[in-house]
Design a protein around this motif. Structure first.
Motif, PDB file in Angstrom:
ATOM      1  N   LEU A  14       0.844  -1.191   0.000  1.00 16.31           N
ATOM      2  CA  LEU A  14       0.000   0.000   0.000  1.00 16.31           C
ATOM      3  C   LEU A  14       0.881   1.244   0.000  1.00 16.31           C
ATOM      4  O   LEU A  14       1.791   1.363   0.825  1.00 16.31           O
ATOM      5  CB  LEU A  14      -0.893   0.025   1.247  1.00 16.31           C
ATOM      6  CG  LEU A  14      -1.790  -1.191   1.489  1.00 16.31           C
ATOM      7  CD1 LEU A  14      -2.511  -1.036   2.827  1.00 16.31           C
ATOM      8  CD2 LEU A  14      -2.786  -1.369   0.359  1.00 16.31           C
ATOM      9  N   ASP A  15       0.638   2.162  -0.925  1.00 16.61           N
ATOM     10  CA  ASP A  15       1.297   3.467  -0.942  1.00 16.61           C
ATOM     11  C   ASP A  15       0.265   4.500  -0.501  1.00 16.61           C
ATOM     12  O   ASP A  15      -0.834   4.563  -1.079  1.00 16.61           O
ATOM     13  CB  ASP A  15       1.824   3.782  -2.337  1.00 16.61           C
ATOM     14  CG  ASP A  15       2.979   2.874  -2.724  1.00 16.61           C
ATOM     15  OD1 ASP A  15       4.127   3.333  -2.683  1.00 16.61           O
ATOM     16  OD2 ASP A  15       2.732   1.695  -3.070  1.00 16.61           O
ATOM     17  N   LEU A  16       0.615   5.320   0.481  1.00 15.65           N
ATOM     18  CA  LEU A  16      -0.401   6.170   1.097  1.00 15.65           C
ATOM     19  C   LEU A  16       0.181   7.492   1.586  1.00 15.65           C
ATOM     20  O   LEU A  16       1.401   7.670   1.671  1.00 15.65           O
ATOM     21  CB  LEU A  16      -1.065   5.440   2.262  1.00 15.65           C
ATOM     22  CG  LEU A  16      -0.148   4.989   3.407  1.00 15.65           C
ATOM     23  CD1 LEU A  16      -0.818   5.197   4.752  1.00 15.65           C
ATOM     24  CD2 LEU A  16       0.194   3.506   3.236  1.00 15.65           C
ATOM     25  N   SER A  17      -0.722   8.407   1.919  1.00 14.02           N
ATOM     26  CA  SER A  17      -0.333   9.688   2.506  1.00 14.02           C
ATOM     27  C   SER A  17      -1.376  10.099   3.524  1.00 14.02           C
ATOM     28  O   SER A  17      -2.510   9.613   3.494  1.00 14.02           O
ATOM     29  CB  SER A  17      -0.171  10.764   1.418  1.00 14.02           C
ATOM     30  OG  SER A  17      -1.389  10.988   0.746  1.00 14.02           O
ATOM     31  N   TYR A  18      -0.973  10.983   4.438  1.00 18.10           N
ATOM     32  CA  TYR A  18      -1.908  11.455   5.457  1.00 18.10           C
ATOM     33  C   TYR A  18      -1.443  12.772   6.053  1.00 18.10           C
ATOM     34  O   TYR A  18      -0.251  13.103   6.048  1.00 18.10           O
ATOM     35  CB  TYR A  18      -2.118  10.415   6.567  1.00 18.10           C
ATOM     36  CG  TYR A  18      -0.861   9.785   7.128  1.00 18.10           C
ATOM     37  CD1 TYR A  18      -0.147  10.361   8.180  1.00 18.10           C
ATOM     38  CD2 TYR A  18      -0.394   8.574   6.617  1.00 18.10           C
ATOM     39  CE1 TYR A  18       0.986   9.770   8.694  1.00 18.10           C
ATOM     40  CE2 TYR A  18       0.744   7.970   7.127  1.00 18.10           C
ATOM     41  CZ  TYR A  18       1.431   8.570   8.169  1.00 18.10           C
ATOM     42  OH  TYR A  18       2.567   7.972   8.678  1.00 18.10           O
ATOM     43  N   ILE A  39      -6.989   2.740   8.880  1.00 18.76           N
ATOM     44  CA  ILE A  39      -6.866   1.922   7.667  1.00 18.76           C
ATOM     45  C   ILE A  39      -7.314   0.495   7.934  1.00 18.76           C
ATOM     46  O   ILE A  39      -8.046  -0.105   7.130  1.00 18.76           O
ATOM     47  CB  ILE A  39      -5.415   1.956   7.141  1.00 18.76           C
ATOM     48  CG1 ILE A  39      -5.043   3.380   6.692  1.00 18.76           C
ATOM     49  CG2 ILE A  39      -5.245   0.980   5.972  1.00 18.76           C
ATOM     50  CD1 ILE A  39      -3.593   3.532   6.288  1.00 18.76           C
ATOM     51  N   LEU A  89      -9.262   0.215  -4.049  1.00 14.98           N
ATOM     52  CA  LEU A  89      -8.899   1.627  -3.859  1.00 14.98           C
ATOM     53  C   LEU A  89     -10.134   2.509  -3.759  1.00 14.98           C
ATOM     54  O   LEU A  89     -10.236   3.373  -2.880  1.00 14.98           O
ATOM     55  CB  LEU A  89      -8.001   2.109  -5.000  1.00 14.98           C
ATOM     56  CG  LEU A  89      -6.532   1.710  -4.949  1.00 14.98           C
ATOM     57  CD1 LEU A  89      -5.781   2.370  -6.091  1.00 14.98           C
ATOM     58  CD2 LEU A  89      -5.896   2.087  -3.618  1.00 14.98           C
ATOM     59  N   ARG A 101      -5.224   8.865   2.706  1.00 11.68           N
ATOM     60  CA  ARG A 101      -5.553   8.359   1.371  1.00 11.68           C
ATOM     61  C   ARG A 101      -4.589   7.232   1.000  1.00 11.68           C
ATOM     62  O   ARG A 101      -3.386   7.318   1.264  1.00 11.68           O
ATOM     63  CB  ARG A 101      -5.408   9.443   0.310  1.00 11.68           C
ATOM     64  CG  ARG A 101      -6.344  10.633   0.419  1.00 11.68           C
ATOM     65  CD  ARG A 101      -7.772  10.301   0.012  1.00 11.68           C
ATOM     66  NE  ARG A 101      -8.581   9.934   1.168  1.00 11.68           N
ATOM     67  CZ  ARG A 101      -9.849   9.570   1.104  1.00 11.68           C
ATOM     68  NH1 ARG A 101     -10.457   9.490  -0.066  1.00 11.68           N
ATOM     69  NH2 ARG A 101     -10.513   9.273   2.196  1.00 11.68           N
ATOM     70  N   ILE A 102      -5.108   6.207   0.351  1.00 17.98           N
ATOM     71  CA  ILE A 102      -4.288   5.154  -0.241  1.00 17.98           C
ATOM     72  C   ILE A 102      -4.287   5.365  -1.748  1.00 17.98           C
ATOM     73  O   ILE A 102      -5.342   5.433  -2.373  1.00 17.98           O
ATOM     74  CB  ILE A 102      -4.836   3.751   0.111  1.00 17.98           C
ATOM     75  CG1 ILE A 102      -4.772   3.532   1.621  1.00 17.98           C
ATOM     76  CG2 ILE A 102      -4.042   2.667  -0.613  1.00 17.98           C
ATOM     77  CD1 ILE A 102      -5.403   2.236   2.076  1.00 17.98           C
ATOM     78  N   TRP A 103      -3.095   5.471  -2.328  1.00 17.43           N
ATOM     79  CA  TRP A 103      -2.982   5.795  -3.750  1.00 17.43           C
ATOM     80  C   TRP A 103      -2.744   4.562  -4.612  1.00 17.43           C
ATOM     81  O   TRP A 103      -3.013   4.569  -5.809  1.00 17.43           O
ATOM     82  CB  TRP A 103      -1.834   6.778  -3.969  1.00 17.43           C
ATOM     83  CG  TRP A 103      -1.974   8.025  -3.166  1.00 17.43           C
ATOM     84  CD1 TRP A 103      -1.158   8.467  -2.170  1.00 17.43           C
ATOM     85  CD2 TRP A 103      -3.023   9.002  -3.271  1.00 17.43           C
ATOM     86  NE1 TRP A 103      -1.619   9.652  -1.651  1.00 17.43           N
ATOM     87  CE2 TRP A 103      -2.764  10.007  -2.304  1.00 17.43           C
ATOM     88  CE3 TRP A 103      -4.161   9.126  -4.074  1.00 17.43           C
ATOM     89  CZ2 TRP A 103      -3.586  11.115  -2.137  1.00 17.43           C
ATOM     90  CZ3 TRP A 103      -4.985  10.224  -3.907  1.00 17.43           C
ATOM     91  CH2 TRP A 103      -4.688  11.212  -2.949  1.00 17.43           C
ATOM     92  N   ARG A 104      -2.212   3.517  -3.984  1.00 15.07           N
ATOM     93  CA  ARG A 104      -1.878   2.316  -4.764  1.00 15.07           C
ATOM     94  C   ARG A 104      -1.978   1.099  -3.863  1.00 15.07           C
ATOM     95  O   ARG A 104      -1.529   1.138  -2.716  1.00 15.07           O
ATOM     96  CB  ARG A 104      -0.459   2.434  -5.327  1.00 15.07           C
ATOM     97  CG  ARG A 104       0.031   1.237  -6.136  1.00 15.07           C
ATOM     98  CD  ARG A 104       1.398   1.550  -6.752  1.00 15.07           C
ATOM     99  NE  ARG A 104       1.961   0.394  -7.462  1.00 15.07           N
ATOM    100  CZ  ARG A 104       2.835  -0.447  -6.925  1.00 15.07           C
ATOM    101  NH1 ARG A 104       3.273  -0.257  -5.669  1.00 15.07           N
ATOM    102  NH2 ARG A 104       3.313  -1.464  -7.624  1.00 15.07           N
ATOM    103  N   ALA A 105      -2.568   0.027  -4.386  1.00 10.57           N
ATOM    104  CA  ALA A 105      -2.625  -1.250  -3.683  1.00 10.57           C
ATOM    105  C   ALA A 105      -2.332  -2.325  -4.716  1.00 10.57           C
ATOM    106  O   ALA A 105      -3.106  -2.516  -5.660  1.00 10.57           O
ATOM    107  CB  ALA A 105      -3.995  -1.473  -3.054  1.00 10.57           C
TER     108      ALA A 105
END
Length: 284
Positions: A14-18, A39, A89, A101-105
């Protein structure tokens, strides 16, 4: 903590930001709002699962610290992944709060471990020193320092800090954990338009409070209260110095986590688990 999913499970990266403002850090806690907790709750809901699937993260950020390039992994039953992969997603976006937010799974390559396979983590710390304060629109991500800062002096001090060292003087000690780290980059720039100073801090790994303590020492050099050689003198002493101020968390953002080529992931994870000592140091 395995570098491979158990039989019947799929490891998902998982690629994410917060925005860390309203979180009590990454790691889940009883009765406190955390990124991991949000999450995992959302994942359990969207997959309609009766169990919680635990996340492993590249960098466990403290309360108030932000992330733009955080990475985690989760092991899901193969049938759950197959059912939800295509819409995961979008469904997570509908369930998660707006400050994460999760940008990639995607299915992770063999040997991938979000924490131990990482080559380095890169953070940015942003500081404003204008007499009138920080732009209200960026105040949640920029620390205001009430004295003018000398960029050249701060970079002179930073140049003395890179390399492999025992950072005990800049870390909150944790029982059984080493404080030896390789600081690969520490450099300040000032934006010509906004006047905001940004420190890039990159290392193979960080110990607790390390980045914010390094920034605190740099600010004392920048405003003239300490000479450029002082942070390195503190480092060499290898003990916490009460003069080193740990700055507030909101100026700090995890910007990027880097990993080796797929074929080297498992070897990197094994290397990262080894207890490090400095050259010439005893083993115990």
């Amino acid at each position: 903590m395995s570098d491979e999913a158990e039989p019947g499970f799929v490891r998902v990266r998982l690629d994410l930001s917060y925005d860390g403002k309203d979180f009590s850090g990454w790691a889940k806690q009883t009765s406190r709002r955390t990124v991991q907790g949000e999450i995992e709750d959302a994942l359990r809901t969207v997959t309609r699962s009766s169990v919680t699937y635990d996340l492993t993260v590249a960098g466990r950020t403290d309360a108030g610290v932000h992330a733009r390039g955080q990475v985690a992994h989760v092991d899901l039953p193969a049938e759950v992944w197959a059912e939800h992969e295509e819409k995961l997603l979008r469904r997570m976006a509908g369930r998660l709060p707006l400050d994460v937010r999760i940008w990639r799974a995607a299915e992770a390559p063999a040997g991938f471990n979000a924490r131990f396979s990482a080559l380095w983590r890169r953070y940015a710390y942003r500081v404003g020193d204008r007499p009138g304060g920080v732009d209200p629109l960026t105040r949640g991500h920029v620390l205001w320092h009430d004295r003018p800062l000398d960029l050249d002096a701060m970079n002179e001090a930073a140049a003395l800090m890179t390399g492999e060292h025992d950072f005990a003087a800049y870390c909150k000690k944790r029982e059984g954990a080493t404080t030896i780290r390789t600081l690969q980059r520490l450099h300040w720039v000032r934006d010509a338009e906004s006047g905001v100073l940004t420190a890039t801090v990159q290392a193979d790994a960080f110990c607790h409070n390390m980045v914010r303590a390094l920034i605190g020492a740099a600010l004392f050099v920048g405003d003239g209260r300490r000479p450029a050689g002082w942070p390195a003198e503190v480092l060499a002493a290898k003990v916490r110095d009460p003069a080193v101020h740990v700055v507030r968390p909101h100026g700090l953002t995890l910007e990027e986590v880097a990993y080796p080529a797929d074929g080297l992931l498992a070897a990197r994870a094994q290397e990262a688990r080894n207890v490090r000592t400095l050259p010439g140091a005893g083993c115990c």
